[in-house]
Design an enzyme around this catalytic site. Structure first.
Site, PDB file in Angstrom:
ATOM      1  N   GLY A 273      -0.977  -3.243   6.629  1.00  0.00           N
ATOM      2  CA  GLY A 273      -0.932  -1.713   6.740  1.00  0.00           C
ATOM      3  C   GLY A 273      -2.148  -1.060   6.176  1.00  0.00           C
ATOM      4  O   GLY A 273      -2.033  -0.098   5.639  1.00  0.00           O
TER       5      GLY A 273
ATOM      6  N   PHE B 136      -1.994   4.067   1.641  1.00  0.00           N
ATOM      7  CA  PHE B 136      -2.195   3.237   0.451  1.00  0.00           C
ATOM      8  C   PHE B 136      -3.007   2.237   1.075  1.00  0.00           C
ATOM      9  O   PHE B 136      -4.289   1.586   0.209  1.00  0.00           O
ATOM     10  CB  PHE B 136      -1.013   2.646  -0.134  1.00  0.00           C
TER      11      PHE B 136
ATOM     12  N   ASN C 128       1.474  -4.353   1.782  1.00  0.00           N
ATOM     13  CA  ASN C 128       1.755  -3.005   1.816  1.00  0.00           C
ATOM     14  C   ASN C 128       2.444  -2.257   2.997  1.00  0.00           C
ATOM     15  O   ASN C 128       3.120  -1.291   2.911  1.00  0.00           O
ATOM     16  CB  ASN C 128       0.284  -2.212   1.718  1.00  0.00           C
TER      17      ASN C 128
ATOM     18  N   SER D 132       9.190   0.715  -4.731  1.00  0.00           N
ATOM     19  CA  SER D 132       9.196   2.201  -4.490  1.00  0.00           C
ATOM     20  C   SER D 132      10.156   2.387  -5.427  1.00  0.00           C
ATOM     21  O   SER D 132      11.193   1.590  -5.800  1.00  0.00           O
ATOM     22  CB  SER D 132       9.806   2.604  -3.094  1.00  0.00           C
TER      23      SER D 132
ATOM     24  N   TYR E 289      16.292   2.505   3.567  1.00  0.00           N
ATOM     25  CA  TYR E 289      14.717   2.262   2.894  1.00  0.00           C
ATOM     26  C   TYR E 289      15.111   1.776   1.479  1.00  0.00           C
ATOM     27  O   TYR E 289      14.123   0.848   1.023  1.00  0.00           O
ATOM     28  CB  TYR E 289      14.356   3.710   3.129  1.00  0.00           C
TER      29      TYR E 289
ATOM     30  N   PRO F 212       5.768   3.081  -6.476  1.00  0.00           N
ATOM     31  CA  PRO F 212       5.376   4.532  -6.529  1.00  0.00           C
ATOM     32  C   PRO F 212       6.638   5.390  -6.224  1.00  0.00           C
ATOM     33  O   PRO F 212       7.455   5.135  -5.521  1.00  0.00           O
ATOM     34  CB  PRO F 212       4.164   4.679  -5.333  1.00  0.00           C
TER      35      PRO F 212
ATOM     36  N   PHE G 125       3.391   8.740   5.304  1.00  0.00           N
ATOM     37  CA  PHE G 125       4.590   8.291   5.060  1.00  0.00           C
ATOM     38  C   PHE G 125       5.841   9.272   5.516  1.00  0.00           C
ATOM     39  O   PHE G 125       6.683   8.872   6.344  1.00  0.00           O
ATOM     40  CB  PHE G 125       4.914   8.119   3.560  1.00  0.00           C
TER      41      PHE G 125
HETATM   42  P1  NDP Z   1       1.560   5.336   5.612  1.00  0.00           P
HETATM   43  O1  NDP Z   1       2.455   5.665   6.558  1.00  0.00           O
HETATM   44  O2  NDP Z   1       0.322   6.071   5.423  1.00  0.00           O
HETATM   45  O3  NDP Z   1       0.897   3.886   5.975  1.00  0.00           O
HETATM   46  C1  NDP Z   1       1.825   2.782   6.371  1.00  0.00           C
HETATM   47  C2  NDP Z   1       1.113   1.724   6.757  1.00  0.00           C
HETATM   48  O4  NDP Z   1       2.181   0.549   7.322  1.00  0.00           O
HETATM   49  C3  NDP Z   1       0.221   1.923   7.986  1.00  0.00           C
HETATM   50  O5  NDP Z   1      -1.027   1.601   7.829  1.00  0.00           O
HETATM   51  C4  NDP Z   1       0.908   1.319   9.029  1.00  0.00           C
HETATM   52  O6  NDP Z   1       0.133   0.626  10.097  1.00  0.00           O
HETATM   53  C5  NDP Z   1       1.618   0.260   8.359  1.00  0.00           C
HETATM   54  N1  NDP Z   1       2.667  -0.443   9.104  1.00  0.00           N
HETATM   55  C6  NDP Z   1       4.001   0.023   9.519  1.00  0.00           C
HETATM   56  N2  NDP Z   1       4.408  -0.744  10.350  1.00  0.00           N
HETATM   57  C7  NDP Z   1       3.795  -1.769  10.404  1.00  0.00           C
HETATM   58  C8  NDP Z   1       3.944  -3.055  10.984  1.00  0.00           C
HETATM   59  N3  NDP Z   1       5.060  -3.306  11.930  1.00  0.00           N
HETATM   60  N4  NDP Z   1       3.096  -3.975  11.004  1.00  0.00           N
HETATM   61  C9  NDP Z   1       1.937  -3.796  10.556  1.00  0.00           C
HETATM   62  N5  NDP Z   1       1.670  -2.570   9.591  1.00  0.00           N
HETATM   63  C10 NDP Z   1       2.543  -1.774   9.823  1.00  0.00           C
HETATM   64  O7  NDP Z   1       2.627   5.151   4.277  1.00  0.00           O
HETATM   65  P2  NDP Z   1       1.959   4.818   2.627  1.00  0.00           P
HETATM   66  O8  NDP Z   1       0.481   4.229   2.555  1.00  0.00           O
HETATM   67  O9  NDP Z   1       2.506   5.897   1.840  1.00  0.00           O
HETATM   68  O10 NDP Z   1       3.136   3.633   2.580  1.00  0.00           O
HETATM   69  C11 NDP Z   1       2.539   2.121   2.069  1.00  0.00           C
HETATM   70  C12 NDP Z   1       3.580   1.483   1.562  1.00  0.00           C
HETATM   71  O11 NDP Z   1       3.874   2.019   0.398  1.00  0.00           O
HETATM   72  C13 NDP Z   1       5.061   1.291   2.182  1.00  0.00           C
HETATM   73  O12 NDP Z   1       5.386   0.091   2.185  1.00  0.00           O
HETATM   74  C14 NDP Z   1       5.817   2.574   1.701  1.00  0.00           C
HETATM   75  O13 NDP Z   1       7.120   2.094   1.889  1.00  0.00           O
HETATM   76  C15 NDP Z   1       5.283   2.562   0.350  1.00  0.00           C
HETATM   77  N6  NDP Z   1       5.491   3.577  -0.534  1.00  0.00           N
HETATM   78  C16 NDP Z   1       5.122   4.818  -0.317  1.00  0.00           C
HETATM   79  C17 NDP Z   1       5.453   5.992  -0.832  1.00  0.00           C
HETATM   80  C18 NDP Z   1       4.849   7.259  -0.412  1.00  0.00           C
HETATM   81  O14 NDP Z   1       5.395   8.241  -1.125  1.00  0.00           O
HETATM   82  N7  NDP Z   1       3.793   7.402   0.263  1.00  0.00           N
HETATM   83  C19 NDP Z   1       6.095   5.789  -2.241  1.00  0.00           C
HETATM   84  C20 NDP Z   1       6.612   4.215  -2.725  1.00  0.00           C
HETATM   85  C21 NDP Z   1       6.145   3.473  -1.734  1.00  0.00           C
HETATM   86  P3  NDP Z   1       0.127   0.841  11.686  1.00  0.00           P
HETATM   87  O15 NDP Z   1       0.988   1.850  12.227  1.00  0.00           O
HETATM   88  O16 NDP Z   1      -1.270   0.779  12.135  1.00  0.00           O
HETATM   89  O17 NDP Z   1       0.527  -0.677  11.780  1.00  0.00           O
HETATM   90  C1  8X3 Z   2       8.572   6.613  -0.906  1.00  0.00           C
HETATM   91  C2  8X3 Z   2       9.163   7.448  -2.024  1.00  0.00           C
HETATM   92  O1  8X3 Z   2      11.059   9.023  -3.052  1.00  0.00           O
HETATM   93  O2  8X3 Z   2      10.138   8.995  -0.627  1.00  0.00           O
HETATM   94  O3  8X3 Z   2       8.948   5.330  -1.136  1.00  0.00           O
HETATM   95  O4  8X3 Z   2      11.725   7.294  -1.177  1.00  0.00           O
HETATM   96  S1  8X3 Z   2      10.418   8.131  -1.840  1.00  0.00           S
END
Ligand code: NDP
Ligand code: 8X3
Length: 258
Positions: free
Chosen positions: A14, A19, A91, A144, A157, A187, A194
């Site tokens: 991802g 991230f 990720n 998370s 989720y 986080p 996201f």
């Molecule tokens: P983004 O939406 O910015 O990034 C998500 C990434 O995941 C993208 O690069 C997307 O790439 C990839 N992805 C989604 N589905 C697939 C798949 N089937 N195969 C490969 N890649 C995939 O979100 P974040 O950077 O915020 O999220 C990253 C991680 O952090 C996640 O696991 C999320 O749950 C977690 N997280 C996020 C928080 C937040 O508040 N932002 C807080 C806590 C945890 P592409 O679509 O190109 O495949």
């Molecule tokens: C992402 C943070 O609070 O939106 O994992 O679930 S929250």
């Protein structure tokens, strides 16, 4: 002695936004070799063009596709400078919707389970034997706060992230004595794509989530991950939870009769 980042080969899932993108960039800047993966190849190509270094390899990968994962990560399938992966950052992940459980689209639940749980275990299972054989490795999973604290609409989720938390701890048990570290990074609010994904492309709704507060940035999460990955090899951060200072906990909800 801290781990020399130039000795690291980091596989990030991802890496096309948020991230993952920040983690890939930071490790490349630190001198590591990085394999950045994701589904959106246009973004991977743009990253490759922008960073213009042979220490970055970009690969298209949908983590839900078990056979694609196994093919890409088979021993010696990657070019030699990238074949001994010693840091995996699991990720890739997403939240879809914020509806209550009785109104949710079941397909959204399946997609979250397929990505956040199944995808993560496929990649982990494919890379672990090599790490164990070399007696060197670090699995860093993105959990998370949603895996620890329930909130309305968090249902599956949060459930997937609770899995990631417990699976990370369970891996620590299995890997005792093999010199493979495992960390679950948990986080809270961080403004990436996201929320836009959660609200199916509704940018206004996504923006409103972060209105009037300062969330944690993707770059800050990447810094924490670099710190964890470069700690001396005998030090394992099991779980690390990060929130914006302006985020905290809700009181218990009580439904009262009129
Ligand atoms: P983004 O939406 O910015 O990034 C998500 C990434 O995941 C993208 O690069 C997307 O790439 C990839 N992805 C989604 N589905 C697939 C798949 N089937 N195969 C490969 N890649 C995939 O979100 P974040 O950077 O915020 O999220 C990253 C991680 O952090 C996640 O696991 C999320 O749950 C977690 N997280 C996020 C928080 C937040 O508040 N932002 C807080 C806590 C945890 P592409 O679509 O190109 O495949
Ligand atoms: C992402 C943070 O609070 O939106 O994992 O679930 S929250």
């Amino acid at each position: 002695m801290t781990v020399d980042p130039t000795a690291l080969v980091v596989f990030v899932t991802g890496a096309t936004s948020g991230f993952g993108d920040a983690i890939a960039r930071l490790f490349v800047r630190s001198g590591a070799r990085v394999i950045a993966s994701g589904r959106r190849t246009d973004r991977l190509l743009a990253l490759k063009r922008e960073l213009a270094t042979d220490r970055l390899l970009t690969v298209e990968l949908d983590v839900r596709d078990e056979s694609a994962v196994n093919k890409l990560l088979a021993p010696d399938a990657l070019p030699a400078p990238f074949s001994t992966i010693n840091v995996l950052v699991n990720n890739a992940g997403l939240a879809l919707g914020l509806e209550p459980a009785h109104a949710v689209a079941i397909g959204d639940w399946k997609t979250m389970i397929d990505t956040n749980i199944n995808g993560l275990i496929y990649v982990t299972r494919a890379l672990l034997p090599g790490m164990v054989a070399r007696k060197r490795g670090h699995i860093i999973n993105l959990g998370s706060v949603a895996g620890s604290y329930p909130y309305p609409g968090g249902n599956v989720y949060g459930g997937t992230k609770a899995f990631v938390h417990q699976f990370s701890l369970a891996l620590r048990s299995d890997l005792l004595g093999h010199n493979v570290r495992v960390t679950c990074v948990e986080p809270g609010m961080a403004e990436t794509e996201f929320a836009e994904t959660r609200f199916k492309g509704d940018k206004d709704k996504a923006k409103a989530v972060y209105k009037g507060m300062k969330s944690v940035s993707a770059a800050e999460i990447a810094e924490i991950i670099r710190y964890i990955a470069t700690l001396p090899e005998h030090v394992n951060v099991n779980t690390i939870e990060i929130m914006p200072t302006s985020q905290a906990f809700a009181p218990f909800a009580v439904h009262r009769r009129e």
